[in-house]
Design a protein around this motif. Sequence first.
Motif, mmCIF file in Angstrom:
data_model
loop_
_atom_site.group_PDB
_atom_site.id
_atom_site.type_symbol
_atom_site.label_atom_id
_atom_site.label_comp_id
_atom_site.label_asym_id
_atom_site.label_seq_id
_atom_site.Cartn_x
_atom_site.Cartn_y
_atom_site.Cartn_z
ATOM 1 N N PRO A 1 0.808 -1.232 0.000
ATOM 2 C CA PRO A 1 0.000 0.000 0.000
ATOM 3 C C PRO A 1 0.836 1.275 0.000
ATOM 4 C CG PRO A 1 0.032 -0.965 2.191
ATOM 5 C CD PRO A 1 0.758 -1.925 1.298
ATOM 6 N N TYR A 2 2.147 1.163 0.180
ATOM 7 C CA TYR A 2 3.024 2.337 0.194
ATOM 8 C C TYR A 2 4.079 2.175 -0.901
ATOM 9 C CZ TYR A 2 0.954 2.369 4.853
ATOM 10 O OH TYR A 2 0.076 2.322 5.895
ATOM 11 N N ASP A 3 4.681 3.308 -1.278
ATOM 12 C CA ASP A 3 5.709 3.244 -2.321
ATOM 13 C C ASP A 3 6.902 2.411 -1.879
ATOM 14 O OD1 ASP A 3 4.269 4.782 -4.106
ATOM 15 O OD2 ASP A 3 5.080 6.672 -3.347
ATOM 16 N N VAL A 4 7.325 2.609 -0.640
ATOM 17 C CA VAL A 4 8.510 1.911 -0.130
ATOM 18 C C VAL A 4 8.212 1.396 1.272
ATOM 19 C CG1 VAL A 4 10.959 2.106 0.472
ATOM 20 C CG2 VAL A 4 10.044 3.376 -1.489
ATOM 21 N N LEU A 5 8.699 0.217 1.566
ATOM 22 C CA LEU A 5 8.637 -0.349 2.917
ATOM 23 C C LEU A 5 10.061 -0.622 3.380
ATOM 24 C CD1 LEU A 5 6.268 -3.059 4.304
ATOM 25 C CD2 LEU A 5 8.718 -3.357 4.582
ATOM 26 N N LEU A 6 10.454 0.009 4.468
ATOM 27 C CA LEU A 6 11.791 -0.180 5.026
ATOM 28 C C LEU A 6 11.709 -1.143 6.205
ATOM 29 C CD1 LEU A 6 13.371 3.391 5.012
ATOM 30 C CD2 LEU A 6 13.664 1.543 3.352
ATOM 31 N N GLY A 7 12.476 -2.224 6.131
ATOM 32 C CA GLY A 7 12.470 -3.244 7.174
ATOM 33 C C GLY A 7 13.671 -3.153 8.088
ATOM 34 N N ARG A 8 13.859 -4.235 8.850
ATOM 35 C CA ARG A 8 14.954 -4.238 9.826
ATOM 36 C C ARG A 8 16.319 -4.245 9.182
ATOM 37 N NH1 ARG A 8 11.762 -8.360 11.847
ATOM 38 N NH2 ARG A 8 13.371 -9.874 11.267
ATOM 39 N N ASP A 9 16.424 -4.730 7.936
ATOM 40 C CA ASP A 9 17.737 -4.788 7.289
ATOM 41 C C ASP A 9 18.352 -3.401 7.162
ATOM 42 O OD1 ASP A 9 15.710 -4.077 5.559
ATOM 43 O OD2 ASP A 9 16.719 -4.903 3.794
ATOM 44 N N VAL A 10 17.525 -2.374 6.976
ATOM 45 C CA VAL A 10 18.026 -0.996 6.892
ATOM 46 C C VAL A 10 18.078 -0.357 8.273
ATOM 47 C CG1 VAL A 10 17.589 1.296 5.931
ATOM 48 C CG2 VAL A 10 17.177 -0.742 4.545
ATOM 49 N N LEU A 11 17.043 -0.608 9.081
ATOM 50 C CA LEU A 11 16.974 0.063 10.382
ATOM 51 C C LEU A 11 18.086 -0.396 11.320
ATOM 52 C CD1 LEU A 11 13.118 -0.141 10.915
ATOM 53 C CD2 LEU A 11 14.432 1.781 10.045
ATOM 54 N N GLN A 12 18.321 -1.701 11.386
ATOM 55 C CA GLN A 12 19.326 -2.212 12.317
ATOM 56 C C GLN A 12 20.734 -1.871 11.878
ATOM 57 O OE1 GLN A 12 18.484 -6.399 12.661
ATOM 58 N NE2 GLN A 12 16.999 -6.091 14.291
ATOM 59 N N GLU A 13 20.951 -1.883 10.582
ATOM 60 C CA GLU A 13 22.315 -1.646 10.086
ATOM 61 C C GLU A 13 22.787 -0.243 10.408
ATOM 62 O OE1 GLU A 13 24.881 -1.949 5.918
ATOM 63 O OE2 GLU A 13 22.750 -2.476 5.968
ATOM 64 N N TYR A 14 21.846 0.699 10.421
ATOM 65 C CA TYR A 14 22.245 2.089 10.636
ATOM 66 C C TYR A 14 21.786 2.629 11.981
ATOM 67 C CZ TYR A 14 23.319 1.799 5.697
ATOM 68 O OH TYR A 14 23.834 1.415 4.505
ATOM 69 N N GLY A 15 21.399 1.751 12.884
ATOM 70 C CA GLY A 15 21.141 2.162 14.261
ATOM 71 C C GLY A 15 19.860 2.926 14.486
ATOM 72 N N PHE A 16 18.840 2.739 13.630
ATOM 73 C CA PHE A 16 17.564 3.413 13.863
ATOM 74 C C PHE A 16 16.800 2.696 14.966
ATOM 75 C CE2 PHE A 16 18.357 4.753 9.454
ATOM 76 C CZ PHE A 16 18.170 6.112 9.599
ATOM 77 N N ARG A 17 15.864 3.402 15.594
ATOM 78 C CA ARG A 17 15.011 2.799 16.602
ATOM 79 C C ARG A 17 13.682 3.546 16.638
ATOM 80 N NH1 ARG A 17 17.706 4.806 22.321
ATOM 81 N NH2 ARG A 17 17.436 7.036 21.976
ATOM 82 N N ILE A 18 12.618 2.796 17.001
ATOM 83 C CA ILE A 18 11.281 3.363 17.108
ATOM 84 C C ILE A 18 11.075 3.855 18.534
ATOM 85 C CG2 ILE A 18 8.824 2.883 16.916
ATOM 86 C CD1 ILE A 18 10.201 2.899 14.260
ATOM 87 N N VAL A 19 10.624 5.109 18.671
ATOM 88 C CA VAL A 19 10.378 5.709 19.978
ATOM 89 C C VAL A 19 8.894 6.072 20.061
ATOM 90 C CG1 VAL A 19 10.939 7.596 21.545
ATOM 91 C CG2 VAL A 19 12.720 6.598 20.103
ATOM 92 N N VAL A 20 8.236 5.627 21.126
ATOM 93 C CA VAL A 20 6.826 5.950 21.352
ATOM 94 C C VAL A 20 6.755 6.913 22.524
ATOM 95 C CG1 VAL A 20 4.536 5.031 21.821
ATOM 96 C CG2 VAL A 20 6.197 3.649 20.551
ATOM 97 N N ASP A 21 6.253 8.107 22.264
ATOM 98 C CA ASP A 21 6.168 9.140 23.302
ATOM 99 C C ASP A 21 4.761 9.707 23.295
ATOM 100 O OD1 ASP A 21 6.666 10.976 25.217
ATOM 101 O OD2 ASP A 21 7.941 12.283 24.004
ATOM 102 N N ASP A 22 3.986 9.406 24.373
ATOM 103 C CA ASP A 22 2.606 9.882 24.509
ATOM 104 C C ASP A 22 1.759 9.485 23.306
ATOM 105 O OD1 ASP A 22 3.137 11.012 26.957
ATOM 106 O OD2 ASP A 22 3.659 12.974 26.108
ATOM 107 N N GLY A 23 1.935 8.241 22.861
ATOM 108 C CA GLY A 23 1.138 7.732 21.751
ATOM 109 C C GLY A 23 1.627 8.140 20.384
#
Length: 482
Positions: free
Chosen positions: A296-318
């Motif tokens: 449903p989206y143009d691009v989907l970025l998975g863990r292969d990109v996120l983990q390699e470059y140190g990204f992380r998901i942060v949840v703050d007040d929803g």
Amino acid sequence: MVGISPDPVKGTITSGQFIMKIEELKQNYKWPEVMVLVAIQHKLKGMAKLWLDAQPVHSSWSDFVQAFYVDFPTGYYTAEVHKTMAKRKRKFNEDYVEFYYAMVTMGRQGAVDDLSIITHIISGLNDNSLSKTLAAIRFKSSSELLTALKNLKATNNPVVMSMGTTPTQQVTKVDSKVNARLQGKLAAKCSQPQRKPRSTSCSKLADEGTRNETTPVMKIIEVEGKRFNAFIDTGSGCSFIRKTAANSMQAISVQKRFIGFGGCKVEASEKVEDNTVMEKVQRQATLYIVEDQLLPYDVLLGRDVLQEYGFRIVVDDGVYQINEGEDNFNISKEREDICDIGRCKGIEMSIQVTADKPIVGKRYQVPFAQRSTLTDILRKLLDCGIIRSSNSPHAASVLLVKKSNGESRMCVDFRTLNEVTVKKNYIMPVVEEQLSRLAGNKYYTTLDMTSGYYQVPLAEESKQYTAFLTSNFLDISSIATV
């Protein structure tokens, strides 16, 4: 006497219950015995009817009862009733109330207590979600359960209830004859577009009122000078791009099959390997090209990109955000050499045994091809001061075991020693208390000790029990851990 006709052999009603019911009717309506004898001859059925035809004419009601009890004992095994009720399940499209009365009749005929009847009814509803909800509500009587069931309509769809409220049904099925509010048309043949989204795996329509959607985490990225709105999916091990989005990009042929949630299989025959720009930083990424309807989206970025470059998901007040790793603890990933590891200075391990004789385990032969590897490991342990020469009467065997990375690990077979070792029991802490101690903290750390067993020293009097034998290729006959 309508509705109390018995067949004691088939167990529809016991002989004792039948006679008791007749006695109650006889007393309440003041029937004479002659009327009762004539009436029951027309109510008996099955084996009881055949029995009556073979009997002589009874002159009194008491003679009939005595003869009836002789051939149809009044005994009734409650265990059999429980077994039968446990097997009884609500049938397809059977109403909840109908099922309730069937189970209550079966239970009361077998003299089953009310709470047990309630338990059998809840277990036999053939609806796991409803059974779990009703089981959490402590009904004091079967009439309370009946009141709850009367508010439910028998369907094959799950029913949702809340504690202390009237049961309500959560319907997720759409009438096959109704689509886009047009009557008289089959949904499969209707030319109008679907009013509700259809699952790609089971083709069932979803209910709009039951979907709990959350805002997806999106990021603007740039690939070959084009900007795309990328969906961040931490549950995907690979990254994907729609076919139309990668139309002008240089694709590489590849044969890949991906298995997604629910066993869905997706095949990709091309991929794009290019630099992507995210947050003004250029990174290398591999994007597999898939059909547009699968993404449903143009691009989907998975863990292969996120983990390699140190990204992380942060949840703050929803609010979901994607950030790069900010906190660098500078922990070295290099493996520490065993000669440089420290020793625990606060405690020693002691071994107590119940045997007076030497503890000698089974001897294993070390293959000739592994002897050089074992020699290197033993010399390393000797040089690091982890083991030492010994002349202990106790002995265990040593052998090599392959690790998952292909390296060899030296193992000592201490099973014979374990059999005679006095066990030390330690009280297991309460898990809930340990978790409550973590509340309010921000960072959580897990530490893995390098060769942890080598860092805890043995008490001097216990070292003799850990001696193990080596082959003649090393000029040491017996070694004990330090």
